[in-house]
Design a protein around this motif. Structure first.
Motif, PDB file in Angstrom:
ATOM      1  N   LEU A 224       0.830  -1.210   0.000  1.00 56.97           N
ATOM      2  CA  LEU A 224       0.000   0.000   0.000  1.00 56.97           C
ATOM      3  C   LEU A 224       0.861   1.256   0.000  1.00 56.97           C
ATOM      4  O   LEU A 224       0.543   2.246  -0.659  1.00 56.97           O
ATOM      5  N   VAL A 225       1.988   1.216   0.755  1.00 57.74           N
ATOM      6  CA  VAL A 225       2.904   2.359   0.763  1.00 57.74           C
ATOM      7  C   VAL A 225       3.450   2.598  -0.642  1.00 57.74           C
ATOM      8  O   VAL A 225       3.541   3.737  -1.114  1.00 57.74           O
ATOM      9  N   ALA A 226       3.832   1.511  -1.327  1.00 53.65           N
ATOM     10  CA  ALA A 226       4.379   1.643  -2.680  1.00 53.65           C
ATOM     11  C   ALA A 226       3.342   2.167  -3.662  1.00 53.65           C
ATOM     12  O   ALA A 226       3.666   2.885  -4.616  1.00 53.65           O
ATOM     13  N   LEU A 227       2.068   1.818  -3.419  1.00 49.08           N
ATOM     14  CA  LEU A 227       1.003   2.209  -4.339  1.00 49.08           C
ATOM     15  C   LEU A 227       0.547   3.655  -4.138  1.00 49.08           C
ATOM     16  O   LEU A 227      -0.209   4.178  -4.962  1.00 49.08           O
ATOM     17  N   VAL A 228       1.012   4.291  -3.071  1.00 51.60           N
ATOM     18  CA  VAL A 228       0.600   5.673  -2.819  1.00 51.60           C
ATOM     19  C   VAL A 228       0.981   6.580  -3.986  1.00 51.60           C
ATOM     20  O   VAL A 228       0.243   7.501  -4.357  1.00 51.60           O
ATOM     21  N   THR A 229       2.127   6.328  -4.596  1.00 45.14           N
ATOM     22  CA  THR A 229       2.627   7.221  -5.660  1.00 45.14           C
ATOM     23  C   THR A 229       2.038   6.900  -7.038  1.00 45.14           C
ATOM     24  O   THR A 229       2.247   7.671  -7.983  1.00 45.14           O
ATOM     25  N   VAL A 230       1.317   5.774  -7.164  1.00 46.98           N
ATOM     26  CA  VAL A 230       0.792   5.385  -8.483  1.00 46.98           C
ATOM     27  C   VAL A 230      -0.215   6.400  -9.018  1.00 46.98           C
ATOM     28  O   VAL A 230      -0.126   6.810 -10.186  1.00 46.98           O
ATOM     29  N   PRO A 231      -1.213   6.836  -8.225  1.00 53.37           N
ATOM     30  CA  PRO A 231      -2.146   7.842  -8.770  1.00 53.37           C
ATOM     31  C   PRO A 231      -1.441   9.114  -9.228  1.00 53.37           C
ATOM     32  O   PRO A 231      -1.832   9.718 -10.234  1.00 53.37           O
ATOM     33  N   VAL A 232      -0.378   9.504  -8.488  1.00 55.23           N
ATOM     34  CA  VAL A 232       0.376  10.693  -8.898  1.00 55.23           C
ATOM     35  C   VAL A 232       1.037  10.455 -10.255  1.00 55.23           C
ATOM     36  O   VAL A 232       1.025  11.319 -11.132  1.00 55.23           O
ATOM     37  N   SER A 233       1.599   9.247 -10.448  1.00 57.94           N
ATOM     38  CA  SER A 233       2.245   8.902 -11.718  1.00 57.94           C
ATOM     39  C   SER A 233       1.247   8.929 -12.866  1.00 57.94           C
ATOM     40  O   SER A 233       1.523   9.464 -13.951  1.00 57.94           O
ATOM     41  N   VAL A 234       0.067   8.344 -12.635  1.00 61.79           N
ATOM     42  CA  VAL A 234      -0.969   8.317 -13.673  1.00 61.79           C
ATOM     43  C   VAL A 234      -1.416   9.724 -14.020  1.00 61.79           C
ATOM     44  O   VAL A 234      -1.606  10.077 -15.202  1.00 61.79           O
ATOM     45  N   ALA A 291       8.265  26.055 -38.901  1.00 63.79           N
ATOM     46  CA  ALA A 291       7.035  25.487 -38.329  1.00 63.79           C
ATOM     47  C   ALA A 291       7.269  24.060 -37.848  1.00 63.79           C
ATOM     48  O   ALA A 291       6.783  23.655 -36.784  1.00 63.79           O
ATOM     49  N   LEU A 292       8.042  23.290 -38.629  1.00 60.22           N
ATOM     50  CA  LEU A 292       8.359  21.918 -38.228  1.00 60.22           C
ATOM     51  C   LEU A 292       9.232  21.916 -36.977  1.00 60.22           C
ATOM     52  O   LEU A 292       9.038  21.099 -36.070  1.00 60.22           O
ATOM     53  N   TYR A 293      10.207  22.831 -36.923  1.00 55.12           N
ATOM     54  CA  TYR A 293      11.063  22.929 -35.734  1.00 55.12           C
ATOM     55  C   TYR A 293      10.244  23.254 -34.489  1.00 55.12           C
ATOM     56  O   TYR A 293      10.414  22.622 -33.437  1.00 55.12           O
ATOM     57  N   GLU A 294       9.343  24.228 -34.612  1.00 57.77           N
ATOM     58  CA  GLU A 294       8.525  24.620 -33.462  1.00 57.77           C
ATOM     59  C   GLU A 294       7.652  23.472 -32.989  1.00 57.77           C
ATOM     60  O   GLU A 294       7.576  23.187 -31.789  1.00 57.77           O
ATOM     61  N   ALA A 295       6.990  22.802 -33.938  1.00 58.69           N
ATOM     62  CA  ALA A 295       6.114  21.687 -33.562  1.00 58.69           C
ATOM     63  C   ALA A 295       6.918  20.547 -32.957  1.00 58.69           C
ATOM     64  O   ALA A 295       6.522  19.951 -31.939  1.00 58.69           O
ATOM     65  N   GLY A 296       8.083  20.222 -33.570  1.00 55.90           N
ATOM     66  CA  GLY A 296       8.908  19.136 -33.051  1.00 55.90           C
ATOM     67  C   GLY A 296       9.478  19.456 -31.683  1.00 55.90           C
ATOM     68  O   GLY A 296       9.496  18.599 -30.789  1.00 55.90           O
ATOM     69  N   PHE A 297       9.928  20.706 -31.496  1.00 55.59           N
ATOM     70  CA  PHE A 297      10.494  21.102 -30.201  1.00 55.59           C
ATOM     71  C   PHE A 297       9.438  21.024 -29.104  1.00 55.59           C
ATOM     72  O   PHE A 297       9.680  20.473 -28.021  1.00 55.59           O
ATOM     73  N   LYS A 298       8.258  21.580 -29.380  1.00 51.78           N
ATOM     74  CA  LYS A 298       7.202  21.558 -28.367  1.00 51.78           C
ATOM     75  C   LYS A 298       6.770  20.140 -28.044  1.00 51.78           C
ATOM     76  O   LYS A 298       6.529  19.795 -26.875  1.00 51.78           O
ATOM     77  N   ALA A 299       6.665  19.294 -29.079  1.00 53.71           N
ATOM     78  CA  ALA A 299       6.253  17.903 -28.847  1.00 53.71           C
ATOM     79  C   ALA A 299       7.277  17.165 -27.997  1.00 53.71           C
ATOM     80  O   ALA A 299       6.934  16.510 -26.998  1.00 53.71           O
ATOM     81  N   GLN A 300       8.550  17.288 -28.364  1.00 51.49           N
ATOM     82  CA  GLN A 300       9.592  16.557 -27.644  1.00 51.49           C
ATOM     83  C   GLN A 300       9.804  17.120 -26.239  1.00 51.49           C
ATOM     84  O   GLN A 300      10.023  16.371 -25.288  1.00 51.49           O
ATOM     85  N   PHE A 301       9.740  18.452 -26.105  1.00 50.93           N
ATOM     86  CA  PHE A 301       9.961  19.051 -24.789  1.00 50.93           C
ATOM     87  C   PHE A 301       8.840  18.669 -23.829  1.00 50.93           C
ATOM     88  O   PHE A 301       9.093  18.252 -22.691  1.00 50.93           O
ATOM     89  N   ASN A 302       7.590  18.826 -24.286  1.00 50.87           N
ATOM     90  CA  ASN A 302       6.468  18.525 -23.399  1.00 50.87           C
ATOM     91  C   ASN A 302       6.452  17.068 -22.982  1.00 50.87           C
ATOM     92  O   ASN A 302       6.189  16.740 -21.830  1.00 50.87           O
ATOM     93  N   SER A 303       6.724  16.163 -23.941  1.00 54.24           N
ATOM     94  CA  SER A 303       6.728  14.741 -23.591  1.00 54.24           C
ATOM     95  C   SER A 303       7.993  14.375 -22.816  1.00 54.24           C
ATOM     96  O   SER A 303       7.988  13.468 -21.980  1.00 54.24           O
ATOM     97  N   GLY A 304       9.106  15.113 -23.068  1.00 58.30           N
ATOM     98  CA  GLY A 304      10.349  14.813 -22.369  1.00 58.30           C
ATOM     99  C   GLY A 304      10.312  15.167 -20.899  1.00 58.30           C
ATOM    100  O   GLY A 304      11.107  14.646 -20.104  1.00 58.30           O
ATOM    101  N   VAL A 305       9.403  16.068 -20.515  1.00 58.89           N
ATOM    102  CA  VAL A 305       9.265  16.433 -19.103  1.00 58.89           C
ATOM    103  C   VAL A 305       8.805  15.243 -18.273  1.00 58.89           C
ATOM    104  O   VAL A 305       9.067  15.144 -17.077  1.00 58.89           O
ATOM    105  N   MET A 306       8.133  14.288 -18.942  1.00 51.92           N
ATOM    106  CA  MET A 306       7.508  13.192 -18.210  1.00 51.92           C
ATOM    107  C   MET A 306       8.531  12.326 -17.484  1.00 51.92           C
ATOM    108  O   MET A 306       8.336  11.953 -16.316  1.00 51.92           O
ATOM    109  N   GLN A 307       9.635  11.991 -18.144  1.00 49.07           N
ATOM    110  CA  GLN A 307      10.584  11.056 -17.541  1.00 49.07           C
ATOM    111  C   GLN A 307      11.222  11.593 -16.259  1.00 49.07           C
ATOM    112  O   GLN A 307      11.243  10.891 -15.249  1.00 49.07           O
ATOM    113  N   PRO A 308      11.741  12.839 -16.228  1.00 51.10           N
ATOM    114  CA  PRO A 308      12.276  13.323 -14.950  1.00 51.10           C
ATOM    115  C   PRO A 308      11.231  13.390 -13.844  1.00 51.10           C
ATOM    116  O   PRO A 308      11.546  13.126 -12.678  1.00 51.10           O
ATOM    117  N   LEU A 309       9.994  13.747 -14.193  1.00 56.30           N
ATOM    118  CA  LEU A 309       8.937  13.763 -13.183  1.00 56.30           C
ATOM    119  C   LEU A 309       8.695  12.364 -12.628  1.00 56.30           C
ATOM    120  O   LEU A 309       8.521  12.183 -11.412  1.00 56.30           O
TER     121      LEU A 309
END
Length: 644
Positions: A224-234, A291-309
């Motif tokens: 149960l202690v380990a599962l406390v962080t699961v809702p936060v992860s989801v 336009a491709l650079y902006e879209a690619g940067f925003k996509a990769q940056f926003n999704s890349g934030v997930m792993q450190p979190l």
């Protein structure tokens, strides 16, 4: 470089971008593509389950080895003679309650050290379990690769088959580079996404389930202690995923737009330079690249934030488990081996969650490409051939148009109530100003487009009741824009035949087209390899090769469209001779731009605004002093003076 369909293409090319990303629907549809390999998938999952089960049992076995070692250390430091229970009771009497609680959870024998034989047996079992887990994972990975490659193989086949079923109007609306980007870049992106995520995703989900089961077995409280962080992860995964998904959609749309621009500029690079549009082309490229650079940067940056979190949440989980587990060991409720195993399980539990989260950007990118592929596969197809396709009893080449009407746009009529009768063997020249409907008439005859009203018949059979393949096999086309593919000259000529042909037939067609002489002067003759641009042969020689191809197809009806507009006078004479020989005895439709063809035609059709305003012979139409006479005076009079 906007052709006749340029306006429609520009309007249609932007329409898909107005649609939002259906992540759930596209994901389910992609999974259904994978499900077609159901048997292999079940074997893959079975191997994955067994592999995960073995790897999940490993920490528990290693925990048993730790317990044996710790028990040996405690036993060696405890005086021999009394039993474990007596030793624990004595410690309580001496006021060492905490130590007594700790030792009560240890299976030791006072006076005895480490049982290395038992430890060795446990470690051998652990080794066997981990080897089995690795081998089973290898099997699962191999099956996963097979499923993915077969799925992508079928998807490419589906795209290729779909492209062959799409009407010409679809390609008028879409930029060629955009279609190519879907058929290549997007399919490759789906392949890479599946290769990098599918096996790992299934393994991670199975690991989460298996590890959770082991944690509940060892200690429900720690679980149960380990599962406390699961809702936060989801919650983090959901929020970041929703934020980054639109940027992945835009990234791949921008990729298609940029590819379309590059393909268009490369194809027409000569025109770009002639009209001095290099800077304008470079600016358009820069804008689309930005336009491709902006879209690619925003996509990769926003999704890349997930792993450190997710790593941060995982570390919080690790600290909570270590603290509570230490307290449980101190109280004697858990053994130190169980806590060691549990800490490993907490890492194993959080690592798949982190992996799943880190794969979100790949999955989102792949699903964005999948939706673009599904948009292509869902595009309206040309009408299917009649179930029982009709065929003329005798091939003569009589063509009749009866009240034909056609429009590209529902509210913009192009051809209205067009009637025409062409007898077998006649040569019909079609003249008129640009946009009059000359090429459209040929497209209707070929069933590249379907008539809006009326009917077109070939040898008294409505072509709408004929199969397109049967109809087009009876029609040969020689166009202004020659098309050759990468291969030998012999292969290019043989492309016109619907059957296997001999070298003698190929050479005979080349001689009839006056192409044999120049072909034999080439270093490898008929085996000379040319690319799709026709490098190594001139424009006129390419035209002669296409005429030879038309000879080999032996058509009943011949369509010629300004086939001599870009060649020198000598080659023009050769091409005209070849076309005259090809047209002999065949019903011919000539979109006319040359005086000799117009004057020698049996019938001249003058088209204006989609209607035939005049028809007759050259002399008769000149005498009538109507539309043809005005067109002739404006466009051809000077040329006549030069020829005469």
């Amino acid at each position: 470089m906007s052709g006749p369909g340029g306006r429609m293409m520009a309007a249609g090319a932007g329409s898909p971008s107005q649609r939002s990303m259906d992540f759930k629907g596209s994901s389910k549809r992609l999974l259904r593509q994978l499900a077609r390999e159901k048997v292999t998938l079940w074997w893959m999952v079975a191997a994955g389950v067994l592999s995960v089960a073995a790897s999940v049992v490993g920490p528990k076995i290693l925990g048993s080895a730790t317990d044996l070692i710790f028990a040996g250390v405690v036993g060696r430091q405890t005086p021999g003679g009394p039993s474990k229970e007596e030793t624990v009771s004595r410690l309580r009497e001496e006021g060492e309650g905490g130590l007594a609680d700790l030792l009560s959870g240890v299976d030791f024998t006072p006076g005895q050290g480490i049982d290395f034989d038992a430890v060795g047996r446990v470690l051998l079992v652990a080794l066997a379990v981990y080897v089995a887990a690795g081998l089973l994972m290898l099997v699962s990975t191999r099956l996963s690769i097979r499923v993915i490659n077969l799925t992508i193989y079928r998807m490419r086949e589906d795209v290729q088959a779909k492209l062959s079923r799409l009407p010409l109007s679809y390609f008028d609306r879409q930029q060629r580079g955009e279609v190519l980007s879907r058929a290549t870049n997007d399919v490759d992106n789906i392949s890479q996404t599946l290769q990098q995520t599918m096996g790992q995703l299934i393994n991670s989900l199975l690991t989460i389930v298996g590890v959770l089961g082991m944690m509940l077995w060892i200690s429900p409280l720690l679980a149960l202690v380990a599962l406390v962080t699961v809702p936060v992860s989801v919650l983090v995964a959901t929020k970041v995923g929703k934020r980054s998904q639109p940027h992945f959609v835009q990234q791949w749309k921008s990729t298609g737009t940029l590819n379309a621009h590059v393909e268009e500029m490369y194809t027409g690079h000569a025109l770009v330079k002639v009209f001095g549009r290099q800077d304008e082309s470079a600016r358009a490229f820069q804008e689309q690249n930005e336009a491709l650079y902006e879209a690619g940067f925003k996509a990769q940056f926003n999704s890349g934030v997930m792993q450190p979190l997710m790593f941060f949440i995982s570390n919080i989980n690790y600290v909570l488990v270590a603290v509570v587990g230490g307290l449980r060991v101190a109280s004697g409720t858990l053994s130190i081996g169980d806590v060691q195993a549990f800490i490993q399980y907490s890492r194993q539990f959080s690592m798949p969650l982190t992996q799943v989260a880190s794969m979100a950007n790949l999955v989102q990118s792949g699903v964005a490409s999948a939706e673009r592929i599904f948009e292509l596969l869902d595009a309206d197809e040309q009408e299917k051939d009649a179930p029982s396709a009709a065929r003329p009893h005798e091939l003569r080449g009589r063509v009749a148009l009866d009240g034909v009407a056609f429009r590209y746009e529902p509210d913009k009529p192009l051809i209205e109530d067009l009637s025409l009768s062409v007898e077998p063997g006649q040569t019909v020249a079609i003249v008129g100003p640009t946009g009059a409907g000359k090429t459209t008439l040929v497209n209707l005859l070929m069933r590249f487009y379907e008539v809006t009203a009326g009917r077109i018949s070939l040898d008294d059979i409505d072509i709408a009741n004929m199969s397109r393949e049967d109809l087009r096999s009876r029609i040969g086309m020689v166009l202004q824009d020659t098309w050759l593919f990468g291969g030998t000259i012999a292969e290019n000529i043989a492309y016109g035949a619907a059957r296997e042909v001999t070298r003698e037939e190929i050479e005979e067609a080349a001689r009839a087209a006056h192409a044999d002489r120049f072909i034999r002067t080439l270093p490898d003759g008929y085996e000379t390899v040319i690319d799709d641009e026709g490098s190594g042969v001139s424009a006129g020689e390419k035209q002669l090769i296409t005429i030879a191809r038309a000879f080999l197809s032996d058509p009943v009806i011949l369509v010629l469209d300004e086939a001599t507009s870009s060649v020198d006078t000598r080659t023009e004479v050769l091409i005209q001779k070849a076309m005259a020989q090809l047209a002999h005895g065949r019903t011919s439709f000539v979109i006319a731009h040359r005086l000799s063809t117009i004057r020698d035609a049996d019938v001249i059709l003058v088209m204006e605004n989609g209607s035939i305003v005049e028809q007759g012979t050259h002399e008769g139409l000149l005498t009538a002093q109507g539309a043809y006479a005005r067109l002739y005076a404006a466009q051809f009079a000077q040329a006549v003076a030069e020829v005469d």
